[in-house]
Motif scaffolding. Sequence first.
Motif, PDB file in Angstrom:
ATOM      1  N   UNK A   1       1.134  -1.371   0.183  1.00  0.00           N
ATOM      2  CA  UNK A   1       0.035   0.034   0.208  1.00  0.00           C
ATOM      3  C   UNK A   1       0.491   1.001  -0.221  1.00  0.00           C
ATOM      4  N   UNK A   2       1.966   1.681   0.751  1.00  0.00           N
ATOM      5  CA  UNK A   2       2.834   2.616   0.921  1.00  0.00           C
ATOM      6  C   UNK A   2       3.093   2.658  -0.485  1.00  0.00           C
ATOM      7  N   UNK A   3       3.960   1.575  -0.909  1.00  0.00           N
ATOM      8  CA  UNK A   3       4.871   1.722  -2.254  1.00  0.00           C
ATOM      9  C   UNK A   3       4.273   2.391  -3.398  1.00  0.00           C
ATOM     10  N   UNK A   4       2.382   1.325  -3.706  1.00  0.00           N
ATOM     11  CA  UNK A   4       1.508   2.466  -4.601  1.00  0.00           C
ATOM     12  C   UNK A   4       1.457   3.809  -4.208  1.00  0.00           C
ATOM     13  N   UNK A   5       1.061   4.048  -3.146  1.00  0.00           N
ATOM     14  CA  UNK A   5       0.678   5.335  -2.450  1.00  0.00           C
ATOM     15  C   UNK A   5       2.068   6.196  -2.962  1.00  0.00           C
ATOM     16  N   UNK A   6       3.796   5.882  -2.835  1.00  0.00           N
ATOM     17  CA  UNK A   6       4.839   6.392  -3.217  1.00  0.00           C
ATOM     18  C   UNK A   6       4.960   6.369  -4.561  1.00  0.00           C
ATOM     19  N   UNK A   7       4.569   5.633  -5.644  1.00  0.00           N
ATOM     20  CA  UNK A   7       4.598   5.507  -6.635  1.00  0.00           C
ATOM     21  C   UNK A   7       3.625   6.279  -7.274  1.00  0.00           C
ATOM     22  N   UNK A   8       2.274   6.398  -7.063  1.00  0.00           N
ATOM     23  CA  UNK A   8       1.858   7.863  -7.245  1.00  0.00           C
ATOM     24  C   UNK A   8       2.031   9.309  -6.753  1.00  0.00           C
TER      25      UNK A   8
ATOM     26  N   UNK B   1      -6.833   6.381  -7.385  1.00  0.00           N
ATOM     27  CA  UNK B   1      -5.663   6.027  -8.168  1.00  0.00           C
ATOM     28  C   UNK B   1      -4.222   5.379  -7.227  1.00  0.00           C
ATOM     29  N   UNK B   2      -4.257   5.195  -5.827  1.00  0.00           N
ATOM     30  CA  UNK B   2      -3.514   4.614  -4.972  1.00  0.00           C
ATOM     31  C   UNK B   2      -3.847   3.333  -5.132  1.00  0.00           C
ATOM     32  N   UNK B   3      -5.272   3.109  -5.208  1.00  0.00           N
ATOM     33  CA  UNK B   3      -5.689   1.726  -5.446  1.00  0.00           C
ATOM     34  C   UNK B   3      -5.196   0.990  -6.289  1.00  0.00           C
ATOM     35  N   UNK B   4      -5.761   1.661  -7.753  1.00  0.00           N
ATOM     36  CA  UNK B   4      -5.482   1.161  -8.780  1.00  0.00           C
ATOM     37  C   UNK B   4      -4.307   0.404  -9.229  1.00  0.00           C
ATOM     38  N   UNK B   5      -3.162   1.125  -8.412  1.00  0.00           N
ATOM     39  CA  UNK B   5      -2.100   0.907  -8.378  1.00  0.00           C
ATOM     40  C   UNK B   5      -1.893  -0.759  -7.798  1.00  0.00           C
ATOM     41  N   UNK B   6      -2.174  -0.476  -6.479  1.00  0.00           N
ATOM     42  CA  UNK B   6      -2.641  -1.423  -5.816  1.00  0.00           C
ATOM     43  C   UNK B   6      -2.488  -2.843  -5.448  1.00  0.00           C
ATOM     44  N   UNK B   7      -3.834  -2.702  -6.741  1.00  0.00           N
ATOM     45  CA  UNK B   7      -5.084  -3.927  -7.060  1.00  0.00           C
ATOM     46  C   UNK B   7      -4.553  -4.469  -8.081  1.00  0.00           C
ATOM     47  N   UNK B   8      -3.762  -3.647  -9.085  1.00  0.00           N
ATOM     48  CA  UNK B   8      -3.140  -4.504 -10.423  1.00  0.00           C
ATOM     49  C   UNK B   8      -2.137  -5.455 -10.186  1.00  0.00           C
TER      50      UNK B   8
END
Lengths: 331, 503
Positions: B305-312, B352-359
């Motif tokens: 989750x934190x990684x997805x946030x960081x990426x976004x 969008x963070x959620x999109x990245x996480x769930x992909x």
Amino acid sequence: MDYATAWFYFSAFLLGMYLAFDGFDLGIGALLALIKNQKDRDILINTIGPVWDGNEVWFITWGAGLFAMWPALYATLFSTFYLAIWLLAFLLIFRAVGFEFRNKNKELWDKLFALVSALIPLVVGVVVGNLVMGIPIDANGFHGSLLTLFRPYPLIVGLFILFATIWHGANWGVYKTTGKLQEELRGYAFKFWLLTVVLLLLTVIGMKIWAPLRFERLMTPLGLGLTLVILVAGLLDGHLIKKGEERLAFYISWLAFPLVVFLVYYSMYPYWVISTTDPNFKLSIHDLAASPLTLKAVLGVSVILAVIIMAYTLYVYKMFGGKVTEAEGYY
Amino acid sequence: MDPILLSRIQFALTAGYHWIFVPASIGMAFMVFLLWTMAAITNEKQWHKAAKFFSKWLGIFFVLGVPTGIVMEFEFGANWSQYSVFVGSIFGPPLMLEGLFAFALESTFLGVLLFGMDRLPRAITWISSFFVFIGSSLSGLWILIANSWQQTPTGYIIQNGRAELTDFMGAVFNPLLVSQYTHTINSAILTGAYIVAAVGAYYLLKKRHVQVARSAVAIGVVVLAISAVIQLYPTGHAEGQVIAKYQPTKLAADEGLFKTEKGAPMIIFGIVDEKNQEVKAAIGIPKLLSWLSFGDWNAEVMGLHDAARYVWYEQVLNNPNFASEKDRKEFIETLMKAHGVDPNAPDANEQMVKVLEEALPVAFMFYAYRVMIGLGTLFILIGLIGVLLLLLGKLYDARWFLKVLVVTVPLPWLASEAGWFTHEVGRMPWMVWGMVTTNTGVSPNVSATHVLITLIGFVVVYSVLFYIWLHFVRKLIREGPEPVEGDVTAKPTPAVSVAGGGQ
């Protein structure tokens, strides 16, 4: 000359090299359908065995060049003509595999191989014919179907390229073989030379009817001059084939391809795409070009590499020079 | 049906299939060059015969590698046209240079090698095998320049609705290139060595072609041992560190790390429970992951989750490579809309963070990653045992070990495919990190029906090809190398030709 223009003609060079080099091995492939004797077919395959793989490089490079320098054109063409493009891909796969694996069942594979070898230049010609003629496209996208690709004019261009490759292949065959097989091929070389000349004329006349904009470019001094050179050289070839000047006859059919492709590109310049439905919708090589640095960064090195490839390719052809009489493979 | 999903399946299928033949041809090109070199140095018949025999193997890998590679080039334009428009002017040049630099060299001289080894001077054959190896590894280099750029893009700017090149060398030498290239080429060499060793082992077990087989097993296990070690360190380790830094979501999914941890352990094995976001029954080595990733036992490793946030937030929103604020705004809006997120919604960024996480299919990647690492460890073990047996002079009689080599020969492929899966699935949903997702890259004008037609076409055609290919591998094994004079075990089989019109 700006970079987009330089790339446009370099792209012509790559396509020309593809048809000149792979053209004769495609032609040989198609001729397998006409040669009855099994041993003769093996000899024919052996004349191109060492080189056909290298010949295909030019096609891949041409395609990648379109992708790199005109990504929007590449993407539009490939996604618009989705099924036709995949047909071409499947043909290329079958050809590569058929080549190596034809010994499993020679009668069947040779027929398949001949069919596939004939369809490839036909499809490539049809694609080029569509670029010349233009397609029903506007700002809202493409308005047509798969059948749009196979309209009369593109088909004429397709047949022209097909007959030209068979003529070229037969010329190569005459150059590389002896005896009865050579005589048989000489006959085909002449016949397909005749068909090629007729189709060339039809292609030019058809341009006046179906692609008037391109025809106008053709009627400029350079376009007209080049057309005449190609016609004269082409006409000369029939004479050379009859006289048994096989080496020269092959060189001429080899040279014909880059010249024709250059002429086609010249007639299209500067528009990659013109619309057949909306006369104001045109996409030029500048509209579709990649970012300036891309055009600049790769041009010099590509030209130098193309020259180096030519050099070692010719060396390899020399290494495998001479007549092929034995039907022997490497496995 | 969803055209995006179908196009993804088609891409995975065609790339995965291509990937059967690529490592095998690059690796075999290396082994063939090595064998021709041994033949030249020793001037002994068995090396010469082995070199000739494995050159034919190279031929049958190459035959399927080329057309399945052309398919990939077509796929970019046909199935992923928006992607092609967006990055074509950066992604295209390496593909083109691959053709001119490498593929031309490789295919031209493979023709010389295969057709010339009986009739041209030995020196030409040797130099041809060298060119084939150089060509195939340069080919890999250009392709991996393109691929690694998609993972860690550099040297570009986003303007006019696309990525434009600003620094050619900067794009080429992107952060991932060196480690990914060495790791991949080395894995190919490992695969080639494994095949040579296993084929030799098979003949030793059958007591056929013993002299050639001994040469093959010996050189095979030596190269295997060396490449297996290099695969772990330094190449694998280096690639892992780059990924930890630039692709934190990939690292988190590979490791099944849902929650951010300081001093994170390296989990050897466990069961991933995606629903509850945890790894059950985990057996791990404390703090090892932190150390491997960042060289610090107590370093913080981001959970998914934190990684997805960081990426976004850091890599997408704060990407410094936008030409202007307008370009940034347009880009973000397009991206959000493509994923069904309203750019004006107050929580648009969190969506969008959620999109990245769930992909990311965490369980799939976690297991695939462990298959790769586990097999890599096994290869080191097998390679070292082989070298030990060779040094003790017992290699050729250790039937149990020879059997192991033969039985395990598919494993290098399994490892390569698993590695490729973690690498490529791990960047989902990005086709190009931070820039193009599968939703924004797909061809908008290609219908699901059309993709389905070609997908079925691929399944049929590729199945037939694989069957034929196996048939020729079997035939090649049955025929074996040419007999070495005086080797009574090399019973001359009638030279039934496989291809090329032999009599």
